[in-house]
Design a protein around this motif. Structure first.
Motif, PDB file in Angstrom:
ATOM      1  N   MET A  38       0.813  -1.221   0.000  1.00 50.96           N
ATOM      2  CA  MET A  38       0.000   0.000   0.000  1.00 50.96           C
ATOM      3  C   MET A  38       0.843   1.266   0.000  1.00 50.96           C
ATOM      4  O   MET A  38       0.313   2.361  -0.241  1.00 50.96           O
ATOM      5  CB  MET A  38      -0.926   0.001   1.224  1.00 50.96           C
ATOM      6  CG  MET A  38      -1.998  -1.062   1.188  1.00 50.96           C
ATOM      7  SD  MET A  38      -2.996  -1.094   2.697  1.00 50.96           S
ATOM      8  CE  MET A  38      -3.706   0.551   2.678  1.00 50.96           C
ATOM      9  N   HIS A  39       2.132   1.138   0.252  1.00 48.74           N
ATOM     10  CA  HIS A  39       2.974   2.327   0.388  1.00 48.74           C
ATOM     11  C   HIS A  39       3.934   2.520  -0.785  1.00 48.74           C
ATOM     12  O   HIS A  39       4.855   3.335  -0.698  1.00 48.74           O
ATOM     13  CB  HIS A  39       3.764   2.239   1.696  1.00 48.74           C
ATOM     14  CG  HIS A  39       2.905   1.925   2.878  1.00 48.74           C
ATOM     15  ND1 HIS A  39       1.923   2.776   3.332  1.00 48.74           N
ATOM     16  CD2 HIS A  39       2.855   0.828   3.690  1.00 48.74           C
ATOM     17  CE1 HIS A  39       1.315   2.229   4.374  1.00 48.74           C
ATOM     18  NE2 HIS A  39       1.864   1.042   4.605  1.00 48.74           N
ATOM     19  N   HIS A  40       3.731   1.767  -1.857  1.00 50.52           N
ATOM     20  CA  HIS A  40       4.561   1.974  -3.044  1.00 50.52           C
ATOM     21  C   HIS A  40       4.284   3.363  -3.616  1.00 50.52           C
ATOM     22  O   HIS A  40       3.120   3.765  -3.724  1.00 50.52           O
ATOM     23  CB  HIS A  40       4.256   0.924  -4.119  1.00 50.52           C
ATOM     24  CG  HIS A  40       4.737  -0.446  -3.764  1.00 50.52           C
ATOM     25  ND1 HIS A  40       5.951  -0.681  -3.172  1.00 50.52           N
ATOM     26  CD2 HIS A  40       4.176  -1.676  -3.960  1.00 50.52           C
ATOM     27  CE1 HIS A  40       6.110  -1.975  -2.995  1.00 50.52           C
ATOM     28  NE2 HIS A  40       5.053  -2.603  -3.466  1.00 50.52           N
TER      29      HIS A  40
END
Length: 320
Positions: free
Chosen positions: A287-289
C-alpha cells in the motif's frame, strides 16, 4: 506486435506437426487460433484439477516412500523436496490457465483481496479437493503392497506402525490443539506473505519464467522450518481430500478422531493465516509503493490498445 509474431510462430510449428501425424492442417490451425475449449469454467477447472493432482502425487508419494521404506529411501528432507518440487511442477502445468493455486486457502485469500472472482471459489475448491482425493487413491494403489508389508495389513492412524499420516496430517504427540492452530495460521501466513512479495511488480518480483521454482522453494522453506509440529498442511483441500479417502479405504473414522479431533484445524486455520499473511504484506509494503505515472510521449500512448479493448481475466492472477 511481438505477441502476434510469437503466435504465428507457434501456429507454424503446429502445422508442421500436423503433417507428421496426418491431422488436417486447416482444422489444426483453427484449433490453434481459437483453443479446443470455449468454456472458461471448464478450462480453469481442468487445469486446476490436473496441477493439484500432479503436486499431490509427488508430495504424498514422497511420504509413502519414506514411511514404507523405514528411512532407507529418504528422510524428512525428502518429503520437503517432494512437496516443494511438486508445487513447481503444478505451477508449470496450470499457472497460465487457473493460476495453479492448488490450495483453498490461497484461493480464498485471492477472493478476499479482489484477485479472484467469488463465483470462481467453489470451482477451485472442488477441483483441488477432487484432485487431492484422486492423488491419495493413486498413491495408495501404487504403494498398496508396500503399505501392507510395512504395517502387516493393520491400517492404523496412530502408533509405531501408523500409515494414515502418509496421506493426511496429524499433530505430534506433544502438540495441543490451540498450539497446532497457531502453527497452521503462522505457516499459511508466511506462505501468502512471501507469495505476495514474489509477485509484487513494484518491489523485487521473481524473474519472469522462474515463478514456479521460487514458489516451490518457498514451500520447501516452510517445510524445513515450520513442518515438524503437524506436517505443515497449510492447505485445507490438501488435507481433507486424502483424509476422506483414508476413512473410506480402511482406516475408518479414527482419521477424524485422532489428535483430539485434529481434522478441523487444517481446514479452519489456513484460511485465517492466508488472510493475515497477505494482509500484513499489503499493509506494511504494497500500500505504500510510490505512484509511477507514465511519462512517455502522448503520441506513443495513443497508438496502444485502450483498456476497454483488453480482454479481462477476472479469476486468475498467476499464483496470486
Amino acid at each position: 506486435m511481438r505477441d502476434g509474431v510469437e503466435q504465428q510462430g507457434e501456429e507454424m510449428k503446429d502445422l508442421v506437426r500436423a503433417g507428421e501425424v496426418g491431422v488436417p492442417r486447416g482444422r489444426l490451425l483453427q484449433a490453434a487460433r481459437s483453443g479446443w475449449l470455449k468454456n472458461e469454467y471448464l478450462r480453469v477447472g481442468l487445469a486446476e484439477t490436473l496441477c493439484t493432482y500432479v503436486f499431490m502425487v509427488f508430495g504424498l508419494g514422497s511420504v509413502a516412500q519414506v514411511v514404507t521404506g523405514h528411512g532407507s529411501y529418504g528422510h524428512y528432507i525428502s518429503i520437503n523436496l517432494g512437496f516443494g518440487l511438486g508445487v513447481t511442477m503444478g505451477i508449470h502445468i496450470g499457472g497460465k490457465v487457473s493460476g495453479a493455486h492448488m490450495n483453498a486457502a490461497v484461493s480464498f485469500a485471492m477472493c478476499v483481496f479482489g484477485r479472484l472472482a467469488w463465483k470462481m471459489l467453489p470451482l477451485y475448491i472442488f477441483a483441488q479437493f477432487l484432485a487431492s482425493f484422486l492423488a491419495a487413491g493413486t498413491i495408495y494403489a501404487v504403494y498398496y503392497e508396500a503399505i501392507h508389508n510395512y504395517c502387516g495389513g493393520n491400517l492404523t492412524v496412530t502408533g509405531p506402525m501408523a500409515t494414515a499420516g502418509i496421506f493426511a496430517t496429524y499433530p505430534a504427540p506433544y502438540l495441543s490443539v490451540p498450539a497446532g492452530f497457531v502453527d497452521q495460521v503462522l505457516g499459511t501466513a508466511m506462505l501468502l506473505l512471501c507469495v505476495m512479495a514474489l509477485f509484487d511488480q513494484k518491489n523485487k518480483p521473481v524473474v519472469a519464467g522462474t515463478e514456479p521454482i521460487a514458489v516451490g522453494l518457498l514451500v520447501l522453506l516452510i517445510g524445513i522450518s515450520l513442518g515438524s509440529n503437524s506436517g505443515y498442511a497449510i492447505n485445507p483441500t490438501r488435507d481433507l481430500g486424502p483424509r476422506v479417502f483414508t476413512a473410506i479405504a480402511g482406516w475408518g473414522l479414527e482419521v477424524f478422531r485422532a489428535g483430539n479431533s485434529w481434522w478441523w484445524v487444517p481446514l479452519v486455520a489456513p484460511p485465517i493465516g492466508a488472510i493475515m499473511g497477505a494482509g500484513v504484506y499489503k499493509a506494511f509494503v504494497e500500500m505504500h509503493h510510490p505512484s509511477t505515472p507514465d511519462t512517455r510521449p502522448v503520441k506513443e500512448m495513443e497508438g496502444e490498445t485502450s483498456p476497454q479493448e483488453i480482454p479481462k481475466n477476472n479469476h486468475i492472477d498467476a499464483c496470486v
